[in-house]
Write an enzyme that holds these catalytic residues in place. Structure first.
Site, PDB file in Angstrom:
ATOM      1  N   ASP A 134     -28.643  38.928 -38.440  1.00 45.73           N
ATOM      2  CA  ASP A 134     -28.568  39.644 -37.158  1.00 45.73           C
ATOM      3  C   ASP A 134     -27.604  40.808 -37.223  1.00 45.73           C
ATOM      4  OD1 ASP A 134     -30.091  37.733 -36.004  1.00 45.73           O
ATOM      5  OD2 ASP A 134     -28.470  36.763 -34.900  1.00 45.73           O
ATOM      6  N   LYS A 147     -31.249  41.835 -33.437  1.00 45.18           N
ATOM      7  CA  LYS A 147     -31.705  41.970 -32.055  1.00 45.18           C
ATOM      8  C   LYS A 147     -30.459  42.265 -31.257  1.00 45.18           C
ATOM      9  CE  LYS A 147     -34.682  39.080 -30.374  1.00 45.18           C
ATOM     10  NZ  LYS A 147     -35.867  39.912 -30.250  1.00 45.18           N
ATOM     11  N   MET A 155     -23.869  37.772 -23.146  1.00 49.81           N
ATOM     12  CA  MET A 155     -24.769  38.895 -22.852  1.00 49.81           C
ATOM     13  C   MET A 155     -24.678  39.310 -21.383  1.00 49.81           C
ATOM     14  SD  MET A 155     -28.063  37.747 -25.146  1.00 49.81           S
ATOM     15  CE  MET A 155     -27.893  35.977 -24.902  1.00 49.81           C
TER      16      MET A 155
HETATM   17  N1  SAH Z   1     -25.670  32.536 -31.091  1.00 50.60           N
HETATM   18  C1  SAH Z   1     -24.533  33.307 -30.623  1.00 50.60           C
HETATM   19  C2  SAH Z   1     -24.841  34.042 -29.340  1.00 50.60           C
HETATM   20  C3  SAH Z   1     -25.941  35.071 -29.488  1.00 50.60           C
HETATM   21  S1  SAH Z   1     -26.220  35.966 -28.027  1.00 50.60           S
HETATM   22  C4  SAH Z   1     -23.311  32.397 -30.469  1.00 50.60           C
HETATM   23  O1  SAH Z   1     -23.454  31.174 -30.528  1.00 50.60           O
HETATM   24  O2  SAH Z   1     -22.205  32.919 -30.329  1.00 50.60           O
HETATM   25  C5  SAH Z   1     -25.214  37.406 -28.300  1.00 50.60           C
HETATM   26  C6  SAH Z   1     -24.030  37.364 -27.390  1.00 50.60           C
HETATM   27  O3  SAH Z   1     -23.037  36.505 -27.915  1.00 50.60           O
HETATM   28  C7  SAH Z   1     -23.334  38.686 -27.205  1.00 50.60           C
HETATM   29  O4  SAH Z   1     -23.982  39.492 -26.249  1.00 50.60           O
HETATM   30  C8  SAH Z   1     -21.979  38.224 -26.717  1.00 50.60           C
HETATM   31  O5  SAH Z   1     -22.036  37.813 -25.366  1.00 50.60           O
HETATM   32  C9  SAH Z   1     -21.768  36.979 -27.555  1.00 50.60           C
HETATM   33  N2  SAH Z   1     -21.006  37.264 -28.773  1.00 50.60           N
HETATM   34  C10 SAH Z   1     -21.395  37.030 -30.034  1.00 50.60           C
HETATM   35  N3  SAH Z   1     -20.409  37.392 -30.900  1.00 50.60           N
HETATM   36  C11 SAH Z   1     -19.386  37.842 -30.151  1.00 50.60           C
HETATM   37  C12 SAH Z   1     -18.076  38.334 -30.442  1.00 50.60           C
HETATM   38  N4  SAH Z   1     -17.625  38.435 -31.683  1.00 50.60           N
HETATM   39  N5  SAH Z   1     -17.298  38.700 -29.408  1.00 50.60           N
HETATM   40  C13 SAH Z   1     -17.717  38.581 -28.139  1.00 50.60           C
HETATM   41  N6  SAH Z   1     -18.931  38.139 -27.814  1.00 50.60           N
HETATM   42  C14 SAH Z   1     -19.760  37.752 -28.792  1.00 50.60           C
END
Ligand code: SAH
Length: 258
Positions: free
Chosen positions: A46, A67, A182
């Site tokens: 990703d 994405k 998100m």
């Molecule tokens: N599977 C991922 C989430 C994917 S959706 C998980 O478990 O973390 C993508 C969202 O995750 C982003 O829009 C944000 O809200 C959050 N996200 C992922 N990495 C991040 C980071 N390093 N800092 C802040 N938000 C993060």
């Protein structure tokens, strides 16, 4: 770094490992993820998986299947199809997703597509941004003084629109702490929905951007001021928004000083 002695699984040709990469800091990878990175022929990753983590697989072909809200990106069905094709070609395929593959990561859909195509898979959980990312901001998702439940919410639905389908009144009543993934695009609507549902305007909120990375930044505000403060801060996604009094624990637990 050698892996400690353990029965590490061999990555067999024709398999897909559906793997979480954690929120960003490479040190938050699991050992199973590292073991997979070292053996993979192909890493399908990703946008949120950074170069340092990918550098643990120097032998592998890297395929970007990012994405990212609002930007053109590979369609989910195309990604699943690609995984199936690569596995059928006999590759060791590491599908590497930010955070945990089963938390707002569509890992369930990819796993189902693999299963339907008869592709063997291993699932490797990761540290989700909504837990580990908040910990790097000094915010415990639960604290005995504050909450007995926590609700994880996505600020986008499948059409990338604000989550109208969510019952914000029920969520507001049920859970003292809300962790929103998100949520940046629709932050005004989300804050408005929570206020209308009865959450107080002075309730503490934290927005944690680029959590666990060197560029991590945290905005502390309130529900009433969230939209304006965020606009003024210039902070950009990816970000986790945390609503609730656990945010106050940062005063003591902000170990990183971000
Ligand atoms: N599977 C991922 C989430 C994917 S959706 C998980 O478990 O973390 C993508 C969202 O995750 C982003 O829009 C944000 O809200 C959050 N996200 C992922 N990495 C991040 C980071 N390093 N800092 C802040 N938000 C993060």
């Amino acid at each position: 770094m050698d892996l400690p002695s353990h029965h590490w699984p061999d990555f067999l040709p024709g398999w897909v490992w559906l793997c979480g990469a954690g929120p960003g800091d490479a040190g938050l990878l699991t050992l199973h993820a590292l073991n997979g990175l070292r053996q993979a022929d192909v890493v399908v990753h990703d946008a949120l998986v950074g170069p340092e983590i990918l550098s643990f697989a120097p032998q592998a072909e890297l395929i970007h299947a990012g994405k990212r809200g609002g930007k053109p990106s590979a369609k989910q069905t195309d990604i699943s199809l690609r995984l199936v094709e690569l596995a059928q070609a006999g590759k060791r395929v590491l599908r590497l997703k930010g955070g945990d593959p089963f938390v707002f990561g569509r890992g369930g859909e990819e796993g189902a597509a693999l299963k339907a195509a008869g592709i063997p898979m291993r699932i490797i959980p990761g540290i989700s941004a909504g837990i580990g990312g908040l910990a790097y901001a000094g915010i415990p998702v639960t604290h005995r003084d504050v909450n007995q439940s926590v609700t994880f919410i996505t600020g986008h639905d499948q059409s990338a629109a604000a989550p109208h389908k969510l019952d914000w009144e029920a969520i507001s009543r049920a859970s003292e702490v809300l962790v929103i993934y998100m949520g940046m695009k629709h932050v005004g609507q989300i804050a408005g929905a929570l206020l209308s549902a009865g959450r107080p305007a002075e309730e503490p909120v934290a927005v944690v951007c680029d959590a666990t990375l060197p560029e991590q930044r945290v905005l502390e505000t309130t529900l009433g001021a969230l939209e304006a403060d965020l606009a003024a801060s210039g902070l950009a996604p990816p970000a986790i928004i945390c609503v609730g009094r656990v945010v106050e624990k940062r005063a003591v637990l902000n170990w990183l000083g971000s």
